[in-house]
Each structure stands twice: as structure tokens, then as C-alpha cells.
Design a protein around this motif. Structure first.
Motif, PDB file in Angstrom:
ATOM      1  N   ILE A 228      11.718  32.881  56.021  1.00 28.96           N
ATOM      2  CA  ILE A 228      10.522  33.196  55.242  1.00 28.96           C
ATOM      3  C   ILE A 228      10.970  33.343  53.793  1.00 28.96           C
ATOM      4  CG2 ILE A 228       8.672  34.850  54.779  1.00 28.96           C
ATOM      5  CD1 ILE A 228       8.717  35.613  57.728  1.00 28.96           C
ATOM      6  N   LEU A 229      10.423  32.517  52.907  1.00 28.60           N
ATOM      7  CA  LEU A 229      10.764  32.563  51.481  1.00 28.60           C
ATOM      8  C   LEU A 229       9.562  33.075  50.701  1.00 28.60           C
ATOM      9  CD1 LEU A 229      12.716  29.207  50.976  1.00 28.60           C
ATOM     10  CD2 LEU A 229      13.610  31.470  51.513  1.00 28.60           C
ATOM     11  N   LEU A 230       9.794  34.106  49.889  1.00 29.41           N
ATOM     12  CA  LEU A 230       8.733  34.741  49.117  1.00 29.41           C
ATOM     13  C   LEU A 230       8.905  34.457  47.636  1.00 29.41           C
ATOM     14  CD1 LEU A 230       9.265  37.892  51.146  1.00 29.41           C
ATOM     15  CD2 LEU A 230       6.927  37.186  50.774  1.00 29.41           C
ATOM     16  N   ASP A 231       7.909  33.827  47.029  1.00 30.39           N
ATOM     17  CA  ASP A 231       7.899  33.618  45.581  1.00 30.39           C
ATOM     18  C   ASP A 231       7.319  34.880  44.949  1.00 30.39           C
ATOM     19  OD1 ASP A 231       7.840  32.641  43.011  1.00 30.39           O
ATOM     20  OD2 ASP A 231       6.036  31.446  43.306  1.00 30.39           O
ATOM     21  N   LEU A 232       8.173  35.635  44.238  1.00 26.29           N
ATOM     22  CA  LEU A 232       7.778  36.947  43.720  1.00 26.29           C
ATOM     23  C   LEU A 232       7.676  36.937  42.192  1.00 26.29           C
ATOM     24  CD1 LEU A 232      10.112  39.105  45.989  1.00 26.29           C
ATOM     25  CD2 LEU A 232       7.670  38.660  46.314  1.00 26.29           C
ATOM     26  N   PRO A 233       6.879  37.843  41.614  1.00 19.92           N
ATOM     27  CA  PRO A 233       6.739  37.900  40.154  1.00 19.92           C
ATOM     28  C   PRO A 233       8.041  38.316  39.480  1.00 19.92           C
ATOM     29  CG  PRO A 233       4.980  39.113  41.263  1.00 19.92           C
ATOM     30  CD  PRO A 233       6.014  38.819  42.297  1.00 19.92           C
ATOM     31  N   PRO A 234       8.197  38.025  38.181  1.00 21.00           N
ATOM     32  CA  PRO A 234       9.385  38.464  37.438  1.00 21.00           C
ATOM     33  C   PRO A 234       9.495  39.987  37.429  1.00 21.00           C
ATOM     34  CG  PRO A 234       8.125  36.846  36.199  1.00 21.00           C
ATOM     35  CD  PRO A 234       7.272  37.248  37.343  1.00 21.00           C
ATOM     36  N   VAL A 235      10.692  40.491  37.597  1.00 19.21           N
ATOM     37  CA  VAL A 235      10.867  41.942  37.726  1.00 19.21           C
ATOM     38  C   VAL A 235      10.665  42.681  36.409  1.00 19.21           C
ATOM     39  CG1 VAL A 235      12.362  41.754  39.732  1.00 19.21           C
ATOM     40  CG2 VAL A 235      13.373  41.702  37.452  1.00 19.21           C
ATOM     41  N   ASN A 236      10.830  42.003  35.273  1.00 18.19           N
ATOM     42  CA  ASN A 236      10.608  42.672  33.995  1.00 18.19           C
ATOM     43  C   ASN A 236       9.133  42.749  33.630  1.00 18.19           C
ATOM     44  OD1 ASN A 236      13.325  42.940  33.759  1.00 18.19           O
ATOM     45  ND2 ASN A 236      13.553  41.705  31.913  1.00 18.19           N
ATOM     46  N   ALA A 237       8.315  41.933  34.290  1.00 15.99           N
ATOM     47  CA  ALA A 237       6.887  41.910  33.979  1.00 15.99           C
ATOM     48  C   ALA A 237       6.128  42.968  34.771  1.00 15.99           C
ATOM     49  CB  ALA A 237       6.308  40.530  34.267  1.00 15.99           C
ATOM     50  N   LEU A 242       9.882  44.228  43.195  1.00 22.67           N
ATOM     51  CA  LEU A 242      10.820  45.290  43.528  1.00 22.67           C
ATOM     52  C   LEU A 242      10.384  46.080  44.758  1.00 22.67           C
ATOM     53  CD1 LEU A 242      11.595  46.616  39.929  1.00 22.67           C
ATOM     54  CD2 LEU A 242      12.983  45.070  41.331  1.00 22.67           C
ATOM     55  N   VAL A 243       9.077  46.202  44.968  1.00 19.93           N
ATOM     56  CA  VAL A 243       8.608  47.022  46.084  1.00 19.93           C
ATOM     57  C   VAL A 243       8.913  46.360  47.427  1.00 19.93           C
ATOM     58  CG1 VAL A 243       6.767  48.025  44.690  1.00 19.93           C
ATOM     59  CG2 VAL A 243       6.276  46.012  46.079  1.00 19.93           C
ATOM     60  N   LEU A 244       9.233  45.067  47.404  1.00 22.20           N
ATOM     61  CA  LEU A 244       9.547  44.364  48.652  1.00 22.20           C
ATOM     62  C   LEU A 244      11.035  44.354  48.976  1.00 22.20           C
ATOM     63  CD1 LEU A 244       7.248  41.203  48.663  1.00 22.20           C
ATOM     64  CD2 LEU A 244       7.126  43.183  50.149  1.00 22.20           C
ATOM     65  N   SER A 245      11.853  44.971  48.135  1.00 24.42           N
ATOM     66  CA  SER A 245      13.302  44.890  48.319  1.00 24.42           C
ATOM     67  C   SER A 245      13.751  45.422  49.671  1.00 24.42           C
ATOM     68  CB  SER A 245      14.011  45.660  47.190  1.00 24.42           C
ATOM     69  OG  SER A 245      13.593  47.016  47.176  1.00 24.42           O
TER      70      SER A 245
END
Length: 274
Positions: A228-237, A242-245
């Protein structure tokens, strides 16, 4: 003419890339392809037993490469994230994604379970969505069952790139407005590559991703897929990625050379450690 033609090795391999820069893109394409037709024979004349061959032909670009007034003025310019995906990739890019696939297999060797991987970056426009889609495609090419999830519910791109309906998608699924089966779609790239688009843009993406429902959804699909590959938003934005770590087995961090500077990169890596 010599100033218009350059050549160099691709990623320290034996593959040589020839670049032709001319005002007329069609003429540049013709010149580049003429060179590739003549060059293997010339190399064979010089080196006995040479097996040089053409692995990819030149294609005229759809837009100009220069001049870039923003770049030439010394200002940092966001790279254009071209949606080159699947079998449209050139030889060098295809080999790079295969290498990334191999590294992923070594990093997460347990084939007895579904491996959940997030992909993020420090800034927007670094190419993380393109990488996620092409990595999913490359892993699926190897025969694995792959689920691609667009977890960037603020600025989603997967639906457009794969020519899929935007909804129902992840936001609708997490809000209880559709079932897992209704949210999952089959891509046109490969039958064993499925996708869940972002869905309707919600007012609370971080809360949805941090909900218990997200963990339940991943657990549900883990029994059906190898990756399962998740395209996640930039962490600085935003903090969405981060909540999915705690729910992923690993995270791929994308950095665009010449665009992401040292300070935002350091800030992003610092955020990911906490």
C-alpha cells in the motif's frame, strides 16, 4: 553545432544520454536521432566487439526549456512536475524506478505481510506524487498486488494523473460515506494496480487521517494487497503526513535537487523524527 550537442553518462551507468539544444524542437529531435543512428557504428569502428545500441529515441519537447526569465534572474523557481507515468517513462527513468523498487524490497523484506509505505517531501512541487504513482506501477509490474492511496486531500493529483473519478475516495471512506469497495478503483495502467483517490476535499484532513477509521481502513486492505503506497502532503506545509507515521512501515522522502534548500530540508527531517 558543437555548442548545441552534449553527452554524458546517466547516473554513473554505461548508458550515455545525448542532449541537443536548438531553437526548433523538431530539428533538435531530428539531429539527436541522426546521431544515435550513426554513433553505434562509429563506436564499433573504434572498439572491437562493441555492442552499443540505442535504448531510447529522442522526442521533441512539448514546451520550451529556455530561456527561463525567473531562473535567469536568480530567483528560485518551482520545478514543473510533468505527469510522465507508466510505460511513457524513458529508459533511464524506468531503470531508476526499478532500482528504487529493489531498494524497497531490501528495506522491507517481509513478504508475509502487506507493506505500507508513505511518500512525502519538504515542499510542494518536488515530484512526490509522480514518484508515488510510478513506484506503484513499477512494483505492480513485478507481479505484486498494489494499492495506491491519495492521502493529499488538500491538493490531490492521483485522480487527474490516472484519469479516474475524484470521488468517492479516501475522504468519503473515512467519513463513512462509502464502503471500501466503492472507494477502490482499477487503474488503466495494470489490473493489479488499484487506487483510492482523495475524494471530496474535506475541512479537516488531519483529523480524518489521524482517526481510528484510517487504521481500520489500512488493516482491511492489508489482507488484499502486498503493498500500500500513500501519497502524503509535504511535511513542512501541514501535519497530515506526520500523523500517519505510526501506521506505516516506512517513509520515502522526496527531495528535488536545486529546488529544496538546506533549511526547509532540515526542518522537514526534524519534524519527521518527532
Amino acid at each position: 553545432m558543437q555548442d548545441m550537442v552534449s553527452a554524458g553518462a546517466v547516473n554513473s551507468t554505461e548508458v550515455v544520454q545525448i542532449d541537443v539544444t536548438m531553437p526548433d524542437p523538431q530539428e533538435a529531435e531530428r539531429v539527436a536521432n541522426t546521431i544515435t543512428k550513426v554513433l553505434p557504428g562509429r563506436i564499433a569502428d573504434i572498439i572491437d566487439g562493441s555492442s552499443a545500441r540505442v535504448v531510447d529515441t529522442a522526442v521533441a519537447p512539448s514546451s520550451k526549456a529556455s530561456p527561463s526569465y525567473t531562473r535567469d534572474a536568480g530567483k528560485r523557481e518551482a520545478p514543473a512536475e510533468q505527469a510522465v507515468i507508466g510505460d511513457s517513462l524513458g529508459f533511464a527513468a524506468t531503470e531508476a524506478y526499478k532500482l528504487l523498487r529493489t531498494n524497497l524490497m531490501f528495506a522491507l523484506p517481509d513478504e508475509g505481510k502487506c507493506r505500507v509505505v508513505g511518500v512525502t517531501s519538504a515542499l510542494r512541487a518536488e515530484g512526490k506524487s509522480t514518484l508515488t504513482i510510478n513506484l506503484a506501477y513499477t512494483v505492480a509490474q513485478a507481479g505484486y498486488r498494489v494499492l495506491l492511496i491519495d492521502g493529499d486531500m488538500r491538493l490531490p493529483t492521483v485522480a487527474k494523473r490516472l484519469n479516474l473519478p475524484q470521488k468517492p475516495g479516501l475522504s468519503n471512506l473515512l467519513a463513512g460515506l462509502c464502503s471500501e469497495e466503492e472507494a477502490m478503483q482499477t487503474s488503466d495502467l495494470l489490473d493489479n494496480l488499484k487506487a483510492i483517490t482523495a475524494g471530496d476535499i474535506p475541512p479537516n484532513p488531519s483529523e480524518l487521517l489521524a482517526s481510528n477509521r484510517m487504521g481500520t481502513v489500512l488493516q482491511h486492505f492489508s489482507s488484499q494487497f502486498d503493498f500500500i503506497l500513500l501519497d502524503l502532503p509535504p511535511v513542512n506545509a501541514v501535519t497530515d503526513g506526520l500523523v500517519l507515521s505510526k501506521l506505516v512501515d516506512g517513509m520515502i522522502f522526496v527531495v528535488c535537487r536545486g529546488y529544496c534548500e538546506k533549511k526547509p530540508l532540515e526542518a522537514a527531517l526534524r519534524n519527521m523524527r518527532y
